[in-house]
Structure formats: structure tokens, C-alpha cells
Enzyme design. Structure first.
Site, short mmCIF file in Angstrom:
data_model
loop_
_atom_site.label_atom_id
_atom_site.label_comp_id
_atom_site.label_asym_id
_atom_site.label_seq_id
_atom_site.Cartn_x
_atom_site.Cartn_y
_atom_site.Cartn_z
N LYS A 19 0.85 -1.20 0.00
CA LYS A 19 0.00 0.00 0.00
C LYS A 19 0.87 1.24 0.00
CE LYS A 19 0.63 1.15 4.63
NZ LYS A 19 1.39 2.32 5.12
N PRO A 122 9.50 -4.61 0.41
CA PRO A 122 10.44 -4.34 1.50
C PRO A 122 9.73 -4.36 2.86
CG PRO A 122 10.84 -2.84 -0.33
CD PRO A 122 9.60 -3.62 -0.67
N GLY A 129 3.45 -4.37 3.92
CA GLY A 129 3.64 -5.73 3.40
C GLY A 129 3.16 -6.81 4.37
N GLY A 130 3.58 -6.73 5.62
CA GLY A 130 3.20 -7.73 6.62
C GLY A 130 1.70 -7.74 6.85
N ASP A 164 -3.18 -1.64 9.88
CA ASP A 164 -3.24 -1.55 8.42
C ASP A 164 -3.97 -2.72 7.77
OD1 ASP A 164 -1.89 0.84 8.11
OD2 ASP A 164 0.07 -0.09 7.86
O1 C5P Z 1 -1.53 -1.73 14.79
P1 C5P Z 1 -0.06 -1.87 14.59
O2 C5P Z 1 0.49 -3.11 15.26
O3 C5P Z 1 0.37 -1.78 13.18
O4 C5P Z 1 0.59 -0.62 15.30
C1 C5P Z 1 1.96 -0.55 15.63
C2 C5P Z 1 2.17 0.60 16.58
O5 C5P Z 1 1.95 1.84 15.89
C3 C5P Z 1 1.18 0.63 17.75
O6 C5P Z 1 1.69 -0.10 18.82
C4 C5P Z 1 1.09 2.09 18.07
O7 C5P Z 1 2.18 2.48 18.86
C5 C5P Z 1 1.28 2.77 16.72
N1 C5P Z 1 0.00 3.14 16.09
C6 C5P Z 1 -0.70 4.23 16.59
N2 C5P Z 1 -1.87 4.61 16.03
C7 C5P Z 1 -2.37 3.95 14.97
C8 C5P Z 1 -1.67 2.86 14.42
C9 C5P Z 1 -0.48 2.48 15.00
O8 C5P Z 1 -0.26 4.84 17.57
N3 C5P Z 1 -3.54 4.35 14.44
#
Ligand code: C5P
Length: 341
Positions: A19, A122, A129-130, A164
């Protein structure tokens, strides 16, 4: 649930696209630690390929080729398979590859799966990607098991796997809000597919660390402008937007990312690298998500490929050098349009 064993003998193959955040407006930190987002996201042609097959034994397995994706045990594909199996529940009644009764990790559970992932996107790069692999795994597992889950259950699994992931259950373009769980599909961009040059410096940026840096003040001068650009782009897409118009918008979009300053605070080399890329390409350079991937938009794949050559040349002659120990990864791709995916 389908009982057609021949269909499930064949491996299930899924394309897991990357994305791009065309905009990313970040609001305040919520009580749950996540931030309110307003982001227009599009799928790219650049993609991982995930293959799933029913397997004997009790344990899901994963084999990864291509880019190093870190520890297999922590891969979101395996977490997605486990979460999907739990949601399908003990009521799985399919016949499995052996043609006999359920052969899964526990009696009555959906059977074990062998996953292969060709990692072309990447990793930890702001390209999702993950997360895309996780969404693909959810969908592919249901097909392999001949099982179905309601859309809201799939969305719930996706949201718990990562912010995501829900986007990848939606169309090629969407407005993403909340922490990422509110996804409104937008009409995809019309006309010839826009080209995108992606340049990913070899620096690992943790999303969590980038948001934490944002919280302690690494912010752009005008967050209201980012939000306005994002709202405007969503409205433009809603009423139908051509790829040529999108490319014209690149100047505004390149600064419409509230995590630019935070990423550059954690990795100071990103700022001069972005300036260097602007010098080489003479185009607006944006950042996808929490970075470090930088992007430039072009009218076509051919134009993006030409830009690819210019960046490689500048890296070769030393007039451009990326932060990180190894050479940046440079990829020319396109934004997906309806019917591509
Ligand atoms: O949801 P994901 O595991 O991808 O998020 C990784 C980190 O990014 C979360 O632990 C958080 O610290 C931050 N994050 C956030 N607000 C979001 C998405 C992610 O603060 N809307």
C-alpha cells in the site's frame, strides 16, 4: 462450508499487494494508545505472493523466500491463520486433504496449513507488506478450509492483527479512519495506471517508535493543512479522479504526511536523503506511512522505470547516498486500478 475435496487439494495462491499512503493525517493519542488517523490509501502492483496448502500434522508452517522478514514464529501470516482458525471454530466439518475426517491441530478444528511466502515488498518500510500478508492469509485459509466468515468477523480479526490489515480487505483505494479499522472504499483512480517510484533506505523504523516521537512533539508546522489535503483528496477520489490529476497533486500530497518529522527525528539521515532524491528526480518526494519508504509519482510505469535508472545511477556515482549500511531498495511500480487486483 464446501465439501469439494478436489478444490482444496490444489494450493490456494493469493497476491498480497503493498500500500501507499497518499495522505496521512494523525490526530491525538487515544486512551488505548493508538492515534486517530485520516489517510487515503491505495494498493500497488508491487506484491508478495502467498501460497497455502492443507498439511498433515498439527502445526501451521511458514517458509519465506525473498526479503528477510524476521523471525518466522512472529510472522503475521501465522498469527492470522491461528486467529482465523479460532473464528471458524471447532465446528469445522470439511473433509481435509486426506479425504477423511478433520485432521487439524485439535479434533474438530480446521486442519493445519503449510504457507509459503514470496516476500517482494520491502519489510518494515511503511508499505504494509506484513499487514497485506495477514489479510491474504485470512482469505486464503477460508478458501483452503472451504469455510466462510461474515464480513464483520473478518474485519474484526483483521483489526486485531494490526491497524493496516483492514484496508487490505477493502478495494484498491480507500479512506482509512479510526486507528485503521474504519475503511471506506473509494472509487479507484481512472485512466492509465500511475507510475510510482519507491525508494526504501536500509534503516529499520519501528512504527511504534515513530508514533512515540510524534507524541513528544516531532510534528510538522501545520497539522490542519495535512488534514485538509487528506479530506480534499478523499472528496476528489469520491467524485472520480484520473491518474493524470493525481500526479498533478503530487506536490501537495508529498507534504501531507504527519509522520514525516517524527520519522526524520528517529533517523536524521532521512531528511538529507529526501532532499537528495528531490535534487536527482526534480519531483515532489513523499513518505509512505511511518516510513522510511519515500515515493515519487509519475504518469506511467515507463516514466517511473526511467526515474529508477536515474536513482541507481546517482547511487552508483555517489551523488546520492542513503542512510543505512546497505544500498536503498529502489522499485518502480504502479497504483492499482479497478480490475487489476
Ligand atoms: O496496529 P499496529 O500493530 O500496526 O501498530 C503498531 C504501533 O503503531 C502501535 O503499537 C502504536 O504504537 C502505533 N499506532 C498508533 N496509532 C495507529 C496505528 C499504529 O499509535 N492508528
Amino acid at each position: 462450508m464446501s465439501d469439494d475435496p478436489t478444490r482444496r487439494l490444489a494450493p490456494v495462491v493469493r497476491i498480497a499487494p503493498a500500500k501507499l499512503n497518499l495522505t496521512l493525517a494523525v490526530g491525538n493519542r487515544r486512551r488505548d494508545g493508538f492515534h486517530e488517523l485520516h489517510s487515503v490509501m491505495v494498493r500497488l502492483a508491487l506484491a508478495d505472493v502467498l501460497t497455502l496448502a492443507l498439511a498433515p500434522g498439527d502445526v501451521d508452517t511458514l517458509h519465506v523466500d525473498g526479503h528477510d522478514a524476521g523471525a518466522v514464529a512472529e510472522n503475521l501470516v501465522l498469527r492470522s491463520l491461528a486467529a482465523t482458525r479460532t473464528a471458524v471454530g471447532a465446528g469445522w466439518t470439511g473433509s481435509g486433504s486426506s479425504g477423511g475426517g478433520p485432521t487439524g491441530p485439535t479434533a474438530g478444528a480446521a486442519p493445519a496449513l503449510a504457507a509459503r511466502l514470496d516476500k517482494r515488498v520491502p519489510v518494515a518500510a511503511g508499505l504494509g507488506g506484513g499487514s497485506s500478508d495477514a489479510a491474504a492469509a485470512l482469505d486464503a485459509a477460508l478458501e483452503a478450509w472451504g469455510a466462510e466468515l461474515d464480513a464483520h468477523v473478518r474485519l474484526d480479526i483483521a483489526a486485531r492483527l494490526g491497524s493496516d490489515v483492514p484496508f487490505f480487505l477493502a478495494g484498491p483505494a480507500a479512506l482509512v479512519e479510526g486507528r485503521g479499522e474504519r475503511v471506506r472504499p473509494l472509487p479507484s483512480i481512472s485512466g492509465p495506471a500511475a507510475g510510482v517510484l519507491l525508494v526504501t533506505p536500509a534503516v529499520a523504523l519501528s512504527t511504534e517508535a515513530v508514533f512515540a516521537s510524534f507524541d513528544v512533539g516531532a510534528r510538522g508546522a501545520d497539522p490542519a493543512a495535512t488534514r485538509a489535503s487528506s479530506t480534499h483528496l478523499a472528496a476528489e477520489l469520491e467524485s472520480g479522479m484520473t491518474s493524470a490529476r493525481l500526479v498533478e497533486r503530487a506536490g501537495v500530497l508529498a507534504s501531507a504526511n504527519d509522520l514525516l518529522a517524527a520519522a526524520a527525528t528517529i533517523e536524521p539521515g532521512l531528511r538529507p536523503f529526501r532532499r537528495g532524491l528531490t535534487r536527482v528526480l526534480r519531483r515532489p518526494i513523499g513518505q509512505s506511512g511511518s516510513g522510511p519508504t519515500l515515493w515519487a509519482l509519475y504518469p506511467s510505469l515507463e516514466d517511473a522505470q526511467e526515474a529508477h535508472g536515474m536513482v541507481e545511477e546517482a547511487l552508483d556515482d555517489g551523488s546520492l547516498s542513503g542512510p543505512g549500511d546497505t544500498r536503498p531498495v529502489v522499485v518502480a511500480t504502479t497504483i492499482e486500478t479497478e480490475g487489476d487486483g
